[in-house]
Design a protein around this motif. Sequence first.
Motif, short mmCIF file in Angstrom:
data_model
loop_
_atom_site.label_atom_id
_atom_site.label_comp_id
_atom_site.label_asym_id
_atom_site.label_seq_id
_atom_site.Cartn_x
_atom_site.Cartn_y
_atom_site.Cartn_z
N TYR A 73 0.87 -1.17 -0.09
CA TYR A 73 0.01 0.12 0.12
C TYR A 73 0.86 1.22 -0.04
O TYR A 73 0.48 2.15 -0.75
N GLN A 74 1.95 1.39 0.58
CA GLN A 74 2.77 2.41 0.73
C GLN A 74 3.57 2.78 -0.36
O GLN A 74 4.13 3.94 -0.55
N ARG A 75 3.47 1.75 -1.45
CA ARG A 75 4.06 2.26 -2.63
C ARG A 75 3.31 3.17 -3.54
O ARG A 75 3.72 4.01 -4.56
N ILE A 76 1.95 3.10 -3.24
CA ILE A 76 0.97 3.92 -3.77
C ILE A 76 0.93 5.49 -3.32
O ILE A 76 0.98 5.78 -2.30
N GLN A 77 1.14 6.56 -4.20
CA GLN A 77 1.01 7.98 -4.11
C GLN A 77 -0.28 8.44 -4.60
O GLN A 77 -0.45 8.96 -5.89
N LEU A 78 -1.58 8.47 -3.86
CA LEU A 78 -2.70 9.00 -4.47
C LEU A 78 -2.91 10.52 -4.42
O LEU A 78 -2.27 10.89 -3.86
N PRO A 79 -3.39 11.00 -5.51
CA PRO A 79 -3.32 12.63 -5.51
C PRO A 79 -4.22 12.98 -4.09
O PRO A 79 -5.08 12.40 -3.51
N GLY A 80 -3.90 14.27 -3.96
CA GLY A 80 -4.45 15.13 -2.80
C GLY A 80 -3.78 14.59 -1.62
O GLY A 80 -2.73 14.20 -1.47
N PRO A 81 -4.23 15.32 -0.55
CA PRO A 81 -3.64 15.09 0.99
C PRO A 81 -3.88 13.55 1.32
O PRO A 81 -4.58 12.87 0.94
N ALA A 82 -2.79 13.25 2.34
CA ALA A 82 -2.52 11.82 2.61
C ALA A 82 -3.81 11.64 3.50
O ALA A 82 -4.42 12.34 4.29
N SER A 83 -4.49 10.48 3.64
CA SER A 83 -5.69 10.15 4.23
C SER A 83 -5.07 9.74 5.64
O SER A 83 -4.33 9.33 5.94
N GLU A 84 -5.94 10.24 6.69
CA GLU A 84 -5.81 10.04 8.32
C GLU A 84 -5.78 8.43 8.41
O GLU A 84 -4.95 8.05 9.10
#
Length: 266
Positions: A73-84
């Motif tokens: 999961y930590q390989r993924i860089q989704l757009p927008g602010p990081a999810s809590e």
Amino acid sequence: MTLVASDLDRTLIYSAAALGLTMPDHRAPRLLCVEVHEHKPLSYVTEHAAHLLTELKSAAVFVPTTTRTRKQYQRIQLPGPASEFAICANGGHLLVNGVSDPDWARGVTGRIAAECASLDEVRAHLRAVADPSWLRKERVAEDLFAYLVVERELLPEEWVKELAAWAEPRGWTVSLQGRKIYAVPKPLTKSAAVREVARRTGATLTLAAGDSLLDADLLLAADHGWRPGHGELAEAGWRSPDTEALPECGVLAGEEILRRFLGARD
């Protein structure tokens, strides 16, 4: 407050093989890479989906909800602010600002030990019945569940059903997703972890999306959900009263799911 819990692979993000773009080249959407591994791009969203996701994160509690391990999961860089909050290992780990909640993890492993056959027993059975002609890898995820990587075109049609029939009375669920066959203990669910996030955040509306059998409990637990026109649930014709089956397939389904999330939030 609205909580949005979404599966990732083949729901919001797509490998090159899963993009499903059948339109003429000049009409194909622009893509944004959201995952790189060993210097190779692996997963994508459309650029428009990236904008929609950024908007959604500002309007709701967005919770990535995946069967991936924490490392994957930590390989993924989704757009927008990081999810809590994020949910990994099919509900085995509840991440809070990127760190697994130890109390949650202990509770999950305790339920599995009390209710299910052991991981060692399941792995031994998988190794005994899998055929080397189509088996490529056998893996364990987070010491919680097992999966096989297979040559899909060589996999006998009935093999997964036979494995599921063996696993059911032992408290395990079997799911075929692309080239992977998952064996997962029944107490390991995305829905339980999502309910915990809803409790912590005070969310009054839960929206969800997913494409596989392992997402069914998540969709059933949500106030409203969506599944794409591809994947295990679509192939099985799976439906529920509060889940909408979308016609879109591939990466454009991910874009449409984000539109639906934005349209349905409080």
